[in-house]
Every structure is written in C-alpha cells, then in structure tokens.
Write an enzyme that holds these catalytic residues in place. Structure first.
Site, PDB file in Angstrom:
ATOM      1  N   ASN A 166       0.773  -1.347  -0.132  1.00  0.00           N
ATOM      2  CA  ASN A 166      -0.089   0.060  -0.023  1.00  0.00           C
ATOM      3  C   ASN A 166       0.714   1.401   0.013  1.00  0.00           C
ATOM      4  OD1 ASN A 166      -1.623  -2.128   2.038  1.00  0.00           O
ATOM      5  ND2 ASN A 166      -2.557  -1.389   0.201  1.00  0.00           N
ATOM      6  N   ILE A 222       1.164   6.926  -0.417  1.00  0.00           N
ATOM      7  CA  ILE A 222       0.430   5.856   0.548  1.00  0.00           C
ATOM      8  C   ILE A 222      -0.997   5.699   0.125  1.00  0.00           C
ATOM      9  CG2 ILE A 222      -0.574   5.540   2.916  1.00  0.00           C
ATOM     10  CD1 ILE A 222       1.976   7.645   3.619  1.00  0.00           C
ATOM     11  N   CYS A 223      -1.345   4.624   0.023  1.00  0.00           N
ATOM     12  CA  CYS A 223      -2.998   4.205  -0.161  1.00  0.00           C
ATOM     13  C   CYS A 223      -3.400   3.890   1.016  1.00  0.00           C
ATOM     14  CB  CYS A 223      -3.162   3.117  -1.369  1.00  0.00           C
ATOM     15  SG  CYS A 223      -4.725   2.712  -1.855  1.00  0.00           S
ATOM     16  N   LEU A 224      -4.250   4.820   1.547  1.00  0.00           N
ATOM     17  CA  LEU A 224      -4.927   4.478   2.851  1.00  0.00           C
ATOM     18  C   LEU A 224      -6.111   5.363   2.821  1.00  0.00           C
ATOM     19  CD1 LEU A 224      -4.943   3.359   5.878  1.00  0.00           C
ATOM     20  CD2 LEU A 224      -3.656   5.401   6.448  1.00  0.00           C
TER      21      LEU A 224
END
Length: 200
Positions: A83, A91-93
């Site tokens: 992620n 960041i993939c959040l």
C-alpha cells in the site's frame, strides 16, 4: 494558512508529543517550518512484522483547508509494502483520501499508518509489483520487506542470500538502490534483474 488550521494543528502536534500511546509505539513528530504547514513524522516498524526495528520518516503537509481535508502524507524512507509506493512513498490509505473525517487528528493518522505496516491490504494496492509478490509468494515478500527495512530504515535482521545477490550486481557497476529495486521486483532472480538494469 487559515487560522483554524493553524490552531488545530498546533493542538494536535502537542497531543502527539504528550500522548503516552504514541511514545509507547515509538511515534514522533517534528516541525519542519514554524508556520505548521509541514511536519516530519517518524514511526517505528511494528513488532512481529518485517518492518520491526526500522524507523520510518514521513513527510506531512497540512493543507489550508485542514481539518476538512486530510494532510498529505508520504514515506520519505523507502519501504517494500503493497500500500506504499516503493518509488515515491505515496500511500494508499482510505483515511488519507475519501474516508477522512474532520474529527480525525494527526495522532489518528500516525497510528493508522503504523497499523497499516502490520496489516497490508494487497487488494487495494499502491504498488502492484509488491502486492503481487505479497499474494503469490508471501515468504519472499517478508524477506524482501525485511531487507528493505535493514537497508533503508536501520532494522537489524536481513537475508545473507539477498545481500550476496545485491553485492554481486553492485560489483558489476550498477547503483545499489537500482539493484535492490530490480532484484526485489524480479523475484531475486539475478539474470532477469540484470536484464532490467541493462534496459534502463
């Protein structure tokens, strides 16, 4: 920067510094500039993960519209995680995107990022190569993530076999970071990693 954003981030900055939870989890935050628009965070790799023992630096940019929009956060320290981009640190959040709520704070963000290191979401990846390895070959993923933690974040444990392969390609005159990326993305196969390095 809008007054509401400054007051809010000052309060949250103090909250992180004084919080027992963040100090117990080895999370810190520092000012980059005096007007609170940019901060530098640091999180420790969580125990029982390939990131354990590593220290990860974060760039945190506070938008004018904070807290109605999330801070822009990226990893400065290189990391091998589904992620997080192994190239840019993006960041993939969800809480840093569409699931952000104005009630969330800097402390929530830092704790959530530390939790992400312990619980990757490979089906919603930021880095497809890493996510693929995570799903297809979990043991190789762990070894690779541990090696990146050792090289870039100062974690102690690393794989001697992987280190030998890095040294072998560096001895051929390739740059170390490029070698690590090539081997990591080519399943630690020296031949295909060499081809990739030569094609760049």
């Amino acid at each position: 920067m809008a007054n509401i954003a400054v007051q809010r981030i000052k309060r949250e900055f103090k909250e992180v510094i004084k919080s027992e939870e963040t100090s117990k989890n080895q999370i810190t935050v520092d000012l980059v500039d005096e007007n609170f628009t940019e901060l530098k965070g640091e999180i420790a790799g969580p125990p029982d993960t390939p990131y354990e023992g590593g220290k990860y630096q974060l760039e945190i940019k506070i938008p004018e519209t904070y807290p109605f929009n999330p801070p822009k956060v990226r990893f400065i320290t290189k990391i091998w995680h589904p992620n997080i981009s192994s190239v840019t640190g993006a960041i993939c959040l969800d809480i840093l995107k569409d699931q952000w709520a104005a009630a969330m704070t800097l402390r929530t963000v830092l704790l959530s990022l530390q939790a992400l290191l312990a619980a990757a979401e490979p089906d919603d990846p930021q880095d497809a190569v890493v996510a693929n390895q995570y799903k297809q070959n979990p043991e190789m993923f762990k070894q690779t993530a541990r090696l990146w933690s050792h090289v870039y974040a100062g974690a102690p444990v690393s794989s001697p076999e992987y280190t030998r392969k890095i040294d072998k390609l560096c001895a051929m005159g390739f740059e170390k970071n490029a070698v690590i990326v090539a081997l990591s993305s080519k399943s630690w196969d020296v031949e295909t990693a060499t081809e990739l390095l030569l094609s760049n």
